[in-house]
Write a protein that holds these residues in place. Structure first.
Motif, PDB file in Angstrom:
ATOM      1  N   GLU A 185       1.072  -1.710   0.144  1.00  8.13           N
ATOM      2  CA  GLU A 185       0.075  -0.182  -0.107  1.00  8.13           C
ATOM      3  C   GLU A 185       0.785   1.356  -0.008  1.00  8.13           C
ATOM      4  N   ALA A 186       2.121   1.032   0.762  1.00  9.99           N
ATOM      5  CA  ALA A 186       2.774   2.179   0.601  1.00  9.99           C
ATOM      6  C   ALA A 186       4.285   1.870   1.640  1.00  9.99           C
ATOM      7  N   SER A 187       5.313   2.672   1.103  1.00 15.45           N
ATOM      8  CA  SER A 187       6.034   2.021   2.258  1.00 15.45           C
ATOM      9  C   SER A 187       5.995   2.719   3.030  1.00 15.45           C
ATOM     10  N   ALA A 188       6.626   1.950   4.448  1.00 15.10           N
ATOM     11  CA  ALA A 188       6.632   1.804   5.296  1.00 15.10           C
ATOM     12  C   ALA A 188       7.169   2.712   6.552  1.00 15.10           C
ATOM     13  N   PHE A 189       7.581   3.367   5.898  1.00 13.49           N
ATOM     14  CA  PHE A 189       8.801   4.544   6.753  1.00 13.49           C
ATOM     15  C   PHE A 189      10.127   5.163   5.293  1.00 13.49           C
ATOM     16  N   ASP A 190      10.276   6.750   5.743  1.00 19.98           N
ATOM     17  CA  ASP A 190      11.346   6.747   4.301  1.00 19.98           C
ATOM     18  C   ASP A 190      12.111   6.085   4.524  1.00 19.98           C
ATOM     19  N   MET A 191      12.688   4.992   3.627  1.00 22.69           N
ATOM     20  CA  MET A 191      13.718   4.427   3.410  1.00 22.69           C
ATOM     21  C   MET A 191      15.051   5.034   3.167  1.00 22.69           C
ATOM     22  N   ILE A 192      15.928   3.891   3.749  1.00 22.01           N
ATOM     23  CA  ILE A 192      17.223   4.406   4.386  1.00 22.01           C
ATOM     24  C   ILE A 192      18.372   3.473   2.976  1.00 22.01           C
ATOM     25  N   VAL A 193      18.547   4.178   2.389  1.00 24.09           N
ATOM     26  CA  VAL A 193      19.957   3.824   1.640  1.00 24.09           C
ATOM     27  C   VAL A 193      21.132   4.352   1.508  1.00 24.09           C
ATOM     28  N   ALA A 194      22.263   3.549   2.760  1.00 18.26           N
ATOM     29  CA  ALA A 194      23.445   4.716   2.761  1.00 18.26           C
ATOM     30  C   ALA A 194      24.426   3.605   2.295  1.00 18.26           C
ATOM     31  N   SER A 195      25.510   4.621   1.480  1.00 15.38           N
ATOM     32  CA  SER A 195      26.531   3.583   1.279  1.00 15.38           C
ATOM     33  C   SER A 195      28.114   4.679   1.520  1.00 15.38           C
ATOM     34  N   GLY A 196      29.239   3.855   1.973  1.00 19.27           N
ATOM     35  CA  GLY A 196      30.192   4.358   1.585  1.00 19.27           C
ATOM     36  C   GLY A 196      30.164   5.023   3.177  1.00 19.27           C
ATOM     37  N   LYS A 197      30.410   6.024   3.440  1.00 21.34           N
ATOM     38  CA  LYS A 197      31.193   6.981   4.609  1.00 21.34           C
ATOM     39  C   LYS A 197      29.013   7.144   4.763  1.00 21.34           C
ATOM     40  N   ASN A 198      29.148   6.995   4.399  1.00 21.71           N
ATOM     41  CA  ASN A 198      27.367   7.997   4.416  1.00 21.71           C
ATOM     42  C   ASN A 198      26.318   6.872   5.471  1.00 21.71           C
ATOM     43  N   PRO A 202      23.416   6.288  11.411  1.00 20.07           N
ATOM     44  CA  PRO A 202      22.419   5.483  11.617  1.00 20.07           C
ATOM     45  C   PRO A 202      20.776   5.819  10.826  1.00 20.07           C
ATOM     46  N   HIS A 203      20.850   6.715  10.050  1.00 19.03           N
ATOM     47  CA  HIS A 203      19.249   7.396   9.754  1.00 19.03           C
ATOM     48  C   HIS A 203      19.752   8.339   8.544  1.00 19.03           C
ATOM     49  N   ALA A 204      20.635   7.807   7.485  1.00 20.81           N
ATOM     50  CA  ALA A 204      20.858   8.932   6.497  1.00 20.81           C
ATOM     51  C   ALA A 204      19.901   8.881   6.048  1.00 20.81           C
ATOM     52  N   GLN A 205      19.801  10.035   4.843  1.00 19.14           N
ATOM     53  CA  GLN A 205      19.120   9.731   3.848  1.00 19.14           C
ATOM     54  C   GLN A 205      18.905   9.802   2.499  1.00 19.14           C
ATOM     55  N   PRO A 206      18.681   9.103   1.280  1.00 19.65           N
ATOM     56  CA  PRO A 206      19.266   8.816   0.120  1.00 19.65           C
ATOM     57  C   PRO A 206      19.286   9.843   0.248  1.00 19.65           C
ATOM     58  N   SER A 207      20.792   9.538  -0.594  1.00 19.29           N
ATOM     59  CA  SER A 207      21.568  11.804  -1.713  1.00 19.29           C
ATOM     60  C   SER A 207      22.112  11.059  -2.707  1.00 19.29           C
ATOM     61  N   GLU A 208      22.528  11.744  -3.804  1.00 19.74           N
ATOM     62  CA  GLU A 208      22.689  12.045  -5.049  1.00 19.74           C
ATOM     63  C   GLU A 208      24.559  11.353  -4.926  1.00 19.74           C
ATOM     64  N   ASN A 331      32.860   8.504   8.944  1.00 22.36           N
ATOM     65  CA  ASN A 331      34.125   8.654   8.103  1.00 22.36           C
ATOM     66  C   ASN A 331      34.517   7.283   7.354  1.00 22.36           C
ATOM     67  N   GLU A 332      34.160   6.067   8.180  1.00 19.84           N
ATOM     68  CA  GLU A 332      34.627   4.952   7.407  1.00 19.84           C
ATOM     69  C   GLU A 332      32.966   4.052   6.787  1.00 19.84           C
ATOM     70  N   PHE A 333      32.348   3.475   7.630  1.00 19.79           N
ATOM     71  CA  PHE A 333      31.293   2.309   7.004  1.00 19.79           C
ATOM     72  C   PHE A 333      30.326   2.434   7.967  1.00 19.79           C
ATOM     73  N   GLY A 334      29.500   1.850   8.145  1.00 17.94           N
ATOM     74  CA  GLY A 334      28.341   1.844   9.185  1.00 17.94           C
ATOM     75  C   GLY A 334      27.945   0.362   8.270  1.00 17.94           C
ATOM     76  N   VAL A 335      27.330  -1.241   9.463  1.00 18.43           N
ATOM     77  CA  VAL A 335      26.768  -2.471   9.154  1.00 18.43           C
ATOM     78  C   VAL A 335      25.711  -2.133  10.291  1.00 18.43           C
ATOM     79  N   ARG A 336      24.429  -2.350  10.011  1.00 21.35           N
ATOM     80  CA  ARG A 336      23.427  -3.137  10.318  1.00 21.35           C
ATOM     81  C   ARG A 336      22.641  -4.198  10.236  1.00 21.35           C
ATOM     82  N   ILE A 337      21.722  -5.017  10.877  1.00 24.45           N
ATOM     83  CA  ILE A 337      20.949  -5.849  10.222  1.00 24.45           C
ATOM     84  C   ILE A 337      19.972  -6.082  11.511  1.00 24.45           C
TER      85      ILE A 337
END
Length: 361
Positions: A185-198, A202-208, A331-337
């Motif tokens: 019906e919708a996305s459950a929340f504002d999706m997080i896609v974060a790569s590299g340093k981003n 934890p709650h990075a917003q998708p960027s360019e 300034n390196e990376f993050g991991v969440r599961i």
């Protein structure tokens, strides 16, 4: 009245005797008690009867959908509310705290001034509703499970499209499109896609920012089905990983597995959070995991119970919770599961089936 409203009355009587009725104003709680979604309306529940007051936009549909509750057509909410108040000789009405604005409270008080009604502005109604909503029925759990299945199907279809040069924003858009195609019906929340340093945020917003070879990519996503939400996070690698990245990923996965083993009836949410953080900190990453370990999921993406340092919640059968440890290296990376579990009579069932072994695309 509905079973849920009977349960609410019983729950309120444990918390306070000083009420004749409860007024439910928030959209999410109206939906919980009526099973009907609307942008406007009121539910007034006395100790033995309940009314759903709606305007002409929703009335016909509500009459067909809402059972065991009188559906009242309101050309003027004030008049209909006062009629019910006078019929039942109501003097004290409990209000939601979280589901109502100050402006709405002032308007209600002005409406009911001549009727001699007092509005009780304590947390009793919120606490009672949150307690009920925290424990899901089988039907609710099935809706959450279906939402999760939709998200996972979209995720599986998305993985082969990931490549260097794709932006985080493009990835988030594609994932939401795929979830919609699968029936969300919708996305459950504002999706997080974060790569590299981003990914260290934890709650990075998708960027360019564009995906690069060697990036960890953290994707936090969920779907909505039948009004119920799902929540899942996976961290994947693009092209290659360093030994440090592999070490951190495996540590987060171990921490999550340990936490999942502790999810069972009677377990202290605060203790599960503390033990998981202690494990990560003792393995050399103190201060790198500071958000709550998890939260309840249902009609809202964040609801009771809370697996956090300040939580007083104890797990009960029927509760649906996330378990989402992470390690974030600035300034390196993050991991969440993150997985979603439903507490059972003797443990927990994992509602998330997406693979968790380190995936290198």
């Amino acid at each position: 009245m509905t079973d849920r409203l009977n349960a609410l009355t019983n729950e309120l009587q444990k918390r306070t005797e000083n009420f004749d009725a409860a007024l439910i104003t928030s959209e999410v709680n109206r939906m919980y008690f009526t099973g009907f979604k609307s942008s406007a309306g009121l539910v007034l529940a006395t100790r033995d009867e309940a009314y759903f007051i709606v305007d002409f936009r929703y009335y016909e549909a509500a009459v067909k959908k809402v059972k065991n509750m009188d559906v009242v057509l309101a050309t003027d909410f004030k008049s209909e509310l006062l009629k019910i108040i006078k019929t039942h000789k109501i003097k004290n009405i409990l209000l939601e705290n979280a589901g109502i604005t100050l402006a709405e409270v002032l308007r209600l008080e002005a409406w009911a001034k001549d009727a001699g009604v007092s509005f009780i502005k304590t947390s009793a109604l919120d606490d009672a509703i949150n307690s009920l909503r925290a424990v899901k029925t089988e039907e609710e759990t099935q809706s959450i499970k279906t939402a999760q299945e939709i998200a996972e199907k979209a995720f599986e279809k998305f993985l082969p499209t990931i490549k260097a040069g794709m932006t985080e924003r493009e990835a988030a858009f594609e994932l939401e499109f795929l979830m919609r195609k699968e029936g969300a019906e919708a996305s459950a929340f504002d999706m997080i896609v974060a790569s590299g340093k981003n990914g260290a945020v934890p709650h990075a917003q998708p960027s360019e920012k564009k995906f690069e070879t060697g990036d960890f990519i953290t994707i936090d996503m969920g779907a909505v089905y039948n009004g119920y939400h799902s929540d899942m996070t996976r961290t994947i690698a693009l092209g290659k990983v360093s030994e440090r990245q592999r070490e951190v990923y495996n540590l987060v996965l171990q921490a999550q597995n340990r936490a999942i083993e502790q999810v069972k009836p009677g377990a202290s949410c605060k203790d599960i959070d503390a033990v998981t953080k202690d494990f990560i900190y003792k393995n050399g990453y103190e201060g790198c995991f500071e958000h709550a370990l998890g939260h309840g999921v249902g009609l809202e993406i964040h609801e009771k119970p809370s697996l956090s340092v300040r939580s007083k919640d104890v797990l009960k059968p029927g509760m649906v919770v996330t378990v989402e440890p992470g390690i974030y290296l600035k300034n390196e990376f993050g991991v969440r599961i993150e997985d979603m579990l439903v507490v059972t009579a003797d443990g927990a069932q994992n509602l998330t089936s997406a693979a968790k072994d380190l995936l290198i695309l």
